[in-house]
Design a protein around this motif. Structure first.
Motif, PDB file in Angstrom:
ATOM      1  N   GLU A   1      81.841 -27.538 -26.384  1.00  0.00           N
ATOM      2  CA  GLU A   1      80.804 -26.684 -25.783  1.00  0.00           C
ATOM      3  C   GLU A   1      79.481 -27.147 -26.361  1.00  0.00           C
ATOM      4  O   GLU A   1      79.329 -27.241 -27.571  1.00  0.00           O
ATOM      5  CB  GLU A   1      81.021 -25.199 -26.117  1.00  0.00           C
TER       6      GLU A   1
ATOM      7  N   PRO B   1      78.197 -20.990 -22.526  1.00  0.00           N
ATOM      8  CA  PRO B   1      79.570 -21.350 -22.898  1.00  0.00           C
ATOM      9  C   PRO B   1      80.521 -21.133 -21.716  1.00  0.00           C
ATOM     10  O   PRO B   1      80.524 -20.071 -21.101  1.00  0.00           O
ATOM     11  CB  PRO B   1      79.903 -20.389 -24.045  1.00  0.00           C
TER      12      PRO B   1
ATOM     13  N   TYR C   1      83.929 -21.416 -21.813  1.00  0.00           N
ATOM     14  CA  TYR C   1      85.253 -20.908 -22.128  1.00  0.00           C
ATOM     15  C   TYR C   1      85.301 -20.095 -23.420  1.00  0.00           C
ATOM     16  O   TYR C   1      84.521 -20.324 -24.344  1.00  0.00           O
ATOM     17  CB  TYR C   1      86.243 -22.076 -22.311  1.00  0.00           C
ATOM     18  N   LEU C   2      86.276 -19.211 -23.463  1.00  0.00           N
ATOM     19  CA  LEU C   2      86.753 -18.588 -24.690  1.00  0.00           C
ATOM     20  C   LEU C   2      88.023 -19.352 -25.031  1.00  0.00           C
ATOM     21  O   LEU C   2      88.887 -19.546 -24.169  1.00  0.00           O
ATOM     22  CB  LEU C   2      87.062 -17.109 -24.452  1.00  0.00           C
ATOM     23  N   TYR C   3      88.133 -19.810 -26.273  1.00  0.00           N
ATOM     24  CA  TYR C   3      89.272 -20.631 -26.694  1.00  0.00           C
ATOM     25  C   TYR C   3      90.199 -19.849 -27.608  1.00  0.00           C
ATOM     26  O   TYR C   3      89.734 -19.177 -28.532  1.00  0.00           O
ATOM     27  CB  TYR C   3      88.783 -21.869 -27.454  1.00  0.00           C
TER      28      TYR C   3
ATOM     29  N   THR D   1      84.347 -18.892 -29.589  1.00  0.00           N
ATOM     30  CA  THR D   1      83.305 -19.257 -28.641  1.00  0.00           C
ATOM     31  C   THR D   1      82.003 -18.732 -29.231  1.00  0.00           C
ATOM     32  O   THR D   1      82.013 -18.075 -30.269  1.00  0.00           O
ATOM     33  CB  THR D   1      83.552 -18.671 -27.233  1.00  0.00           C
ATOM     34  N   SER D   2      80.905 -18.999 -28.591  1.00  0.00           N
ATOM     35  CA  SER D   2      79.652 -18.341 -28.944  1.00  0.00           C
ATOM     36  C   SER D   2      79.695 -16.998 -28.212  1.00  0.00           C
ATOM     37  O   SER D   2      79.306 -16.899 -27.052  1.00  0.00           O
ATOM     38  CB  SER D   2      78.468 -19.197 -28.491  1.00  0.00           C
ATOM     39  N   TYR D   3      80.266 -15.982 -28.873  1.00  0.00           N
ATOM     40  CA  TYR D   3      80.658 -14.735 -28.205  1.00  0.00           C
ATOM     41  C   TYR D   3      79.534 -14.064 -27.432  1.00  0.00           C
ATOM     42  O   TYR D   3      79.710 -13.694 -26.273  1.00  0.00           O
ATOM     43  CB  TYR D   3      81.247 -13.741 -29.217  1.00  0.00           C
TER      44      TYR D   3
ATOM     45  N   PHE E   1      78.734 -16.099 -24.392  1.00  0.00           N
ATOM     46  CA  PHE E   1      79.860 -16.093 -23.463  1.00  0.00           C
ATOM     47  C   PHE E   1      79.885 -14.784 -22.676  1.00  0.00           C
ATOM     48  O   PHE E   1      79.998 -14.789 -21.449  1.00  0.00           O
ATOM     49  CB  PHE E   1      81.175 -16.283 -24.233  1.00  0.00           C
TER      50      PHE E   1
ATOM     51  N   VAL F   1      80.419 -25.932 -30.029  1.00  0.00           N
ATOM     52  CA  VAL F   1      81.779 -25.807 -30.516  1.00  0.00           C
ATOM     53  C   VAL F   1      82.330 -27.219 -30.648  1.00  0.00           C
ATOM     54  O   VAL F   1      82.251 -28.013 -29.713  1.00  0.00           O
ATOM     55  CB  VAL F   1      82.671 -24.974 -29.560  1.00  0.00           C
TER      56      VAL F   1
ATOM     57  N   ARG G   1      92.327 -22.054 -22.979  1.00  0.00           N
ATOM     58  CA  ARG G   1      90.965 -21.643 -22.660  1.00  0.00           C
ATOM     59  C   ARG G   1      90.952 -20.798 -21.389  1.00  0.00           C
ATOM     60  O   ARG G   1      91.808 -20.932 -20.518  1.00  0.00           O
ATOM     61  CB  ARG G   1      90.044 -22.847 -22.533  1.00  0.00           C
TER      62      ARG G   1
END
Length: 192
Positions: A40, A46, A48-50, A81-83, A86, A96, A106
């Protein structure tokens, strides 16, 4: 099924129906990345959440002078992730990066929204994860403000003893808010 570790992790906290399990398998995409890969980029929303099946990731940004600041190191199991960015779908100043080879799952924000709309268990689980993220960040800020460098290092080693075997000392030092030389002195002092 590559999603099994995530399913097992969720089952430690929530009951999952067959439909929930099928939805998780549908929405979480398995991916494998080599070490030292930016997955990322800063300046972008961002994607995705991984979820980390295996491997180590870090979240970092650059200061104005060009120094890298590692803000988060994550090891399995866990999410990264960069919450804020995101959730808000805004560009992040963080990147990331894989530290080691990583086996990840993801999910996009749109798919996470669909998943949580279709599954009450996943909605509850997502809320729990984001609450844990907020709690962790507040606790980390307090530790950086109140603990000495040595105390921060000791706490990291107590909480994540295997981290030194997988993560470069420079990333750990940055994460702990110190220079690599300071961390080396602390480690030497503790081993002598």
């Amino acid at each position: 099924m590559l999603q099994q570790k995530l399913i097992d992790f969720i089952k430690t906290r929530h009951q999952l129906s067959k439909e929930d399990v099928d939805l998780i398998a549908q929405y979480f995409e398995p991916v494998l990345f080599p070490k030292n890969r930016i997955i990322e980029e800063s300046g972008k929303v961002p994607k995705y959440l991984y979820y980390i099946n295996s491997g180590f990731l870090r979240l970092f940004h650059y200061q104005e002078n060009g120094d890298e600041i590692t803000t988060h190191i994550n090891c399995p199991p866990g999410f990264l992730t960069s919450y804020f960015n995101f959730v808000k779908e805004t560009p992040s100043n963080e990147q990331v990066e894989t530290i080691t080879e990583c086996e990840l799952l993801r999910i996009t924000k749109a798919d996470l929204d669909s998943l949580t709309a279709k599954s009450l268990a996943m909605k509850d689980f997502s809320i729990e994860i984001f609450q844990q993220c907020i709690t962790y960040n507040e606790s980390r800020s307090l530790e950086l403000a109140t603990l000495s460098a040595e105390q921060r290092y000791r706490k990291l080693m107590a909480d994540y003893p295997g981290i030194l075997h997988h993560v470069p000392v420079s990333y750990i030092a940055s994460f702990l808010g110190m220079k690599a030389e300071s961390l080396s002195r602390i480690r030497k002092k503790l081993t002598s």
